[in-house]
Design an enzyme around this catalytic site. Structure first.
Site, PDB file in Angstrom:
ATOM      1  N   ARG A   1       0.854  -1.185   0.000  1.00  0.00           N
ATOM      2  CA  ARG A   1       0.000   0.000   0.000  1.00  0.00           C
ATOM      3  C   ARG A   1       0.897   1.244   0.000  1.00  0.00           C
ATOM      4  NH1 ARG A   1      -3.454  -2.731  -1.568  1.00  0.00           N
ATOM      5  NH2 ARG A   1      -5.528  -3.123  -0.726  1.00  0.00           N
TER       6      ARG A   1
ATOM      7  N   ASP B   1       4.352  -0.408  -6.983  1.00  0.00           N
ATOM      8  CA  ASP B   1       3.096  -0.758  -7.647  1.00  0.00           C
ATOM      9  C   ASP B   1       1.967   0.074  -7.057  1.00  0.00           C
ATOM     10  OD1 ASP B   1       1.423  -2.268  -9.406  1.00  0.00           O
ATOM     11  OD2 ASP B   1       0.667  -3.325  -7.646  1.00  0.00           O
TER      12      ASP B   1
ATOM     13  N   GLU C   1      -2.392   7.640  -4.853  1.00  0.00           N
ATOM     14  CA  GLU C   1      -2.884   6.976  -6.076  1.00  0.00           C
ATOM     15  C   GLU C   1      -4.387   7.135  -6.300  1.00  0.00           C
ATOM     16  OE1 GLU C   1      -1.818   2.818  -4.996  1.00  0.00           O
ATOM     17  OE2 GLU C   1      -3.936   2.353  -5.229  1.00  0.00           O
TER      18      GLU C   1
ATOM     19  N   HIS D   1      -0.825  -0.063  -9.587  1.00  0.00           N
ATOM     20  CA  HIS D   1      -1.540  -1.005  -8.707  1.00  0.00           C
ATOM     21  C   HIS D   1      -2.109  -2.170  -9.508  1.00  0.00           C
ATOM     22  CE1 HIS D   1      -3.633  -1.095  -4.527  1.00  0.00           C
ATOM     23  NE2 HIS D   1      -3.424  -2.326  -4.971  1.00  0.00           N
TER      24      HIS D   1
HETATM   25  P1  NAD Z   1      -1.509 -11.043   5.309  1.00  0.00           P
HETATM   26  O1  NAD Z   1      -2.495 -10.533   6.274  1.00  0.00           O
HETATM   27  O2  NAD Z   1      -1.506 -12.488   4.944  1.00  0.00           O
HETATM   28  O3  NAD Z   1      -0.019 -10.693   5.812  1.00  0.00           O
HETATM   29  C1  NAD Z   1       0.330  -9.435   6.314  1.00  0.00           C
HETATM   30  C2  NAD Z   1       1.489  -9.635   7.266  1.00  0.00           C
HETATM   31  O4  NAD Z   1       1.924  -8.338   7.704  1.00  0.00           O
HETATM   32  C3  NAD Z   1       1.101 -10.433   8.530  1.00  0.00           C
HETATM   33  O5  NAD Z   1       2.000 -11.475   8.734  1.00  0.00           O
HETATM   34  C4  NAD Z   1       1.163  -9.395   9.628  1.00  0.00           C
HETATM   35  O6  NAD Z   1       1.531  -9.933  10.879  1.00  0.00           O
HETATM   36  C5  NAD Z   1       2.229  -8.452   9.087  1.00  0.00           C
HETATM   37  N1  NAD Z   1       2.216  -7.154   9.745  1.00  0.00           N
HETATM   38  C6  NAD Z   1       1.157  -6.460  10.228  1.00  0.00           C
HETATM   39  N2  NAD Z   1       1.578  -5.331  10.821  1.00  0.00           N
HETATM   40  C7  NAD Z   1       2.933  -5.318  10.716  1.00  0.00           C
HETATM   41  C8  NAD Z   1       3.941  -4.438  11.174  1.00  0.00           C
HETATM   42  N3  NAD Z   1       3.650  -3.332  11.863  1.00  0.00           N
HETATM   43  N4  NAD Z   1       5.225  -4.744  10.892  1.00  0.00           N
HETATM   44  C9  NAD Z   1       5.547  -5.883  10.217  1.00  0.00           C
HETATM   45  N5  NAD Z   1       4.634  -6.772   9.785  1.00  0.00           N
HETATM   46  C10 NAD Z   1       3.339  -6.490  10.037  1.00  0.00           C
HETATM   47  O7  NAD Z   1      -1.671 -10.132   4.004  1.00  0.00           O
HETATM   48  P2  NAD Z   1      -1.233 -10.480   2.510  1.00  0.00           P
HETATM   49  O8  NAD Z   1      -2.321 -11.222   1.838  1.00  0.00           O
HETATM   50  O9  NAD Z   1       0.142 -11.051   2.531  1.00  0.00           O
HETATM   51  O10 NAD Z   1      -1.226  -9.033   1.880  1.00  0.00           O
HETATM   52  C11 NAD Z   1      -0.317  -8.038   2.326  1.00  0.00           C
HETATM   53  C12 NAD Z   1      -0.746  -6.700   1.765  1.00  0.00           C
HETATM   54  O11 NAD Z   1      -0.559  -6.702   0.349  1.00  0.00           O
HETATM   55  C13 NAD Z   1      -2.235  -6.369   1.939  1.00  0.00           C
HETATM   56  O12 NAD Z   1      -2.484  -5.781   3.205  1.00  0.00           O
HETATM   57  C14 NAD Z   1      -2.492  -5.405   0.819  1.00  0.00           C
HETATM   58  O13 NAD Z   1      -2.333  -4.089   1.302  1.00  0.00           O
HETATM   59  C15 NAD Z   1      -1.396  -5.700  -0.192  1.00  0.00           C
HETATM   60  N6  NAD Z   1      -1.922  -6.190  -1.480  1.00  0.00           N
HETATM   61  C16 NAD Z   1      -1.567  -5.537  -2.625  1.00  0.00           C
HETATM   62  C17 NAD Z   1      -2.026  -5.994  -3.848  1.00  0.00           C
HETATM   63  C18 NAD Z   1      -1.641  -5.304  -5.152  1.00  0.00           C
HETATM   64  O14 NAD Z   1      -2.295  -5.539  -6.175  1.00  0.00           O
HETATM   65  N7  NAD Z   1      -0.598  -4.484  -5.185  1.00  0.00           N
HETATM   66  C19 NAD Z   1      -2.854  -7.114  -3.893  1.00  0.00           C
HETATM   67  C20 NAD Z   1      -3.190  -7.770  -2.717  1.00  0.00           C
HETATM   68  C21 NAD Z   1      -2.707  -7.313  -1.504  1.00  0.00           C
END
Ligand code: NAD
Length: 353
Positions: free
Chosen positions: A238, A262, A267, A299
């Site tokens: 994000r 990305d 955005e 994105h």
């Molecule tokens: P997830 O919930 O499986 O994993 C997120 C991880 O981040 C968890 O292990 C959590 O403990 C950790 N986390 C939370 N707060 C933290 C902190 N302060 N410091 C370090 N780690 C921390 O989520 P995911 O499915 O792996 O997705 C991650 C992110 O990717 C989503 O939140 C979303 O914003 C982003 N995303 C982007 C796209 C894209 O098209 N660019 C698509 C899907 C998801």
């Protein structure tokens, strides 16, 4: 019942419609209305008549919009994405709105895109492509670095972070990670460390944590100064994780050796639409695009056929759960009948309310 889909693109219609026909038509009489524009205070009145809405990453689901949705008769919010930083969950709970996301659609799609960005930026294939089309076969300026043996730091080892680790392990990289919670799946590929060690030892830092109050601007002047000289930063998570002014300063000083984005903090008004005929009023984004070692995409990491199919499927299953009053495994806020409304924590990320 009517489902109003905001920020709808032709591909959303294609995938949502195909799932709807196979999964839901027999059981429910659902009319889907597609709005190409985003949900905002200006457009929220267009949700009138819908019991449920379907939204994406840049739709505004702040308290005011939620109140207006509720007043217009909307009772369910279906996010066709994983991140939910754009939803005021506390307000949704107060208004008894059902909210569900699609947390686990093809994490590999996003991880693979992060790797594509690293490979492009590191080996300058984007520049080579343009040069060759102009008959320029000069290699000057295209020098990259071999990934094998490099240290890669992963911030956030959830579904996407682990998928990314698996791929980078295949490249022969040394993997370090920082997370609030340790994930055994990551330990097969690398070791956990504190954030400072990760920053100071990694040749590439990739962000895979959600945007929360604690992660907003996790990459700032101070954390950038702790990064290895010349390291590359990748953000497919994000935009708000990075303080843009700070990365511009770090790129200018050459402390940061490359930046692949990305996602971008500002955005919302730009991404997913064609602004090529307009003056873009975001000086920081425009400054970023002038650096030869910065790659910005709009994105699109999620954008594979498989992911869109899984997103549509998950969204419609969430809708079916709402309609049938079933407990929804992807529920962020849902009605538990007699127990009243409660927040469901469905992953390791604490939801603060
Ligand atoms: P997830 O919930 O499986 O994993 C997120 C991880 O981040 C968890 O292990 C959590 O403990 C950790 N986390 C939370 N707060 C933290 C902190 N302060 N410091 C370090 N780690 C921390 O989520 P995911 O499915 O792996 O997705 C991650 C992110 O990717 C989503 O939140 C979303 O914003 C982003 N995303 C982007 C796209 C894209 O098209 N660019 C698509 C899907 C998801």
């Amino acid at each position: 019942m009517q489902l109003a889909v905001f920020s709808a693109k032709p591909y959303d219609k294609k995938f949502l419609t195909s799932i709807r026909l196979t999964e839901l038509d027999e059981a429910s009489d659902i009319e889907i209305v597609y709005h190409e524009f985003a949900l905002s205070l200006e457009t929220v009145s267009l949700a009138k008549g819908a019991s449920a809405i379907c939204v994406f990453v840049n739709d505004d689901l702040g308290a005011e919009v939620l109140e207006s949705l509720h007043a217009n008769g909307v009772r369910a919010i279906l996010l066709r994405c994983a991140g939910y930083n754009n939803v005021d969950l506390q307000a949704a709970q107060r208004l008894s709105l059902f909210v569900a996301n699609v947390p686990s659609y093809s994490p590999e799609a996003v991880a693979e895109f992060a790797v594509a960005q690293i490979q492009t930026l590191n080996r300058n294939t984007h520049r080579a492509y343009n040069r060759v089309r102009e008959g320029n076969f000069n290699l000057q300026g295209l020098l990259g670095r071999t990934l094998h043996g490099k240290a890669v730091g992963i911030i956030g080892t959830g579904r996407i972070g682990v998928a990314f680790a698996r791929i980078m392990n295949g490249f022969g990289c040394r993997l370090l990670a920082f997370d609030l919670y340790q994930n055994d799946d990551f330990k097969k590929y690398g070791t956990y460390t504190d954030l400072d060690t990760l920053l100071s030892e990694s040749d590439i830092v990739s962000l895979h944590c959600p945007l929360t109050d604690t992660t907003r601007h996790i990459i700032n002047d101070e954390t950038l100064s702790k990064m290895k000289m010349g390291a590359m930063l990748v953000n497919t998570s994000r935009g708000g994780l990075i303080k843009t002014k700070a990365v511009i300063a770090a790129l200018k000083s050459k402390h940061l050796g490359g930046l692949a984005l990305d996602v971008y903090d500002g955005e919302g008004p730009l991404f997913y639409n064609d602004h090529s005929g307009h003056i873009i009023d975001d000086d920081e984004l425009m400054r970023l695009t002038t650096f030869h070692n910065v790659l910005v995409c709009g994105h699109q990491a999620f954008f594979t056929e498989e992911a869109l199919s899984e997103i549509a499927d998950g969204t419609i299953r969430n809708l079916a759960d709402f309609l049938h009053g079933r407990k929804c495994e992807n529920g962020l806020v849902q009605d538990h009948g007699k127990e009243g409304l409660s927040l469901v924590r469905k992953d390791s990320v604490p939801i603060r309310i």
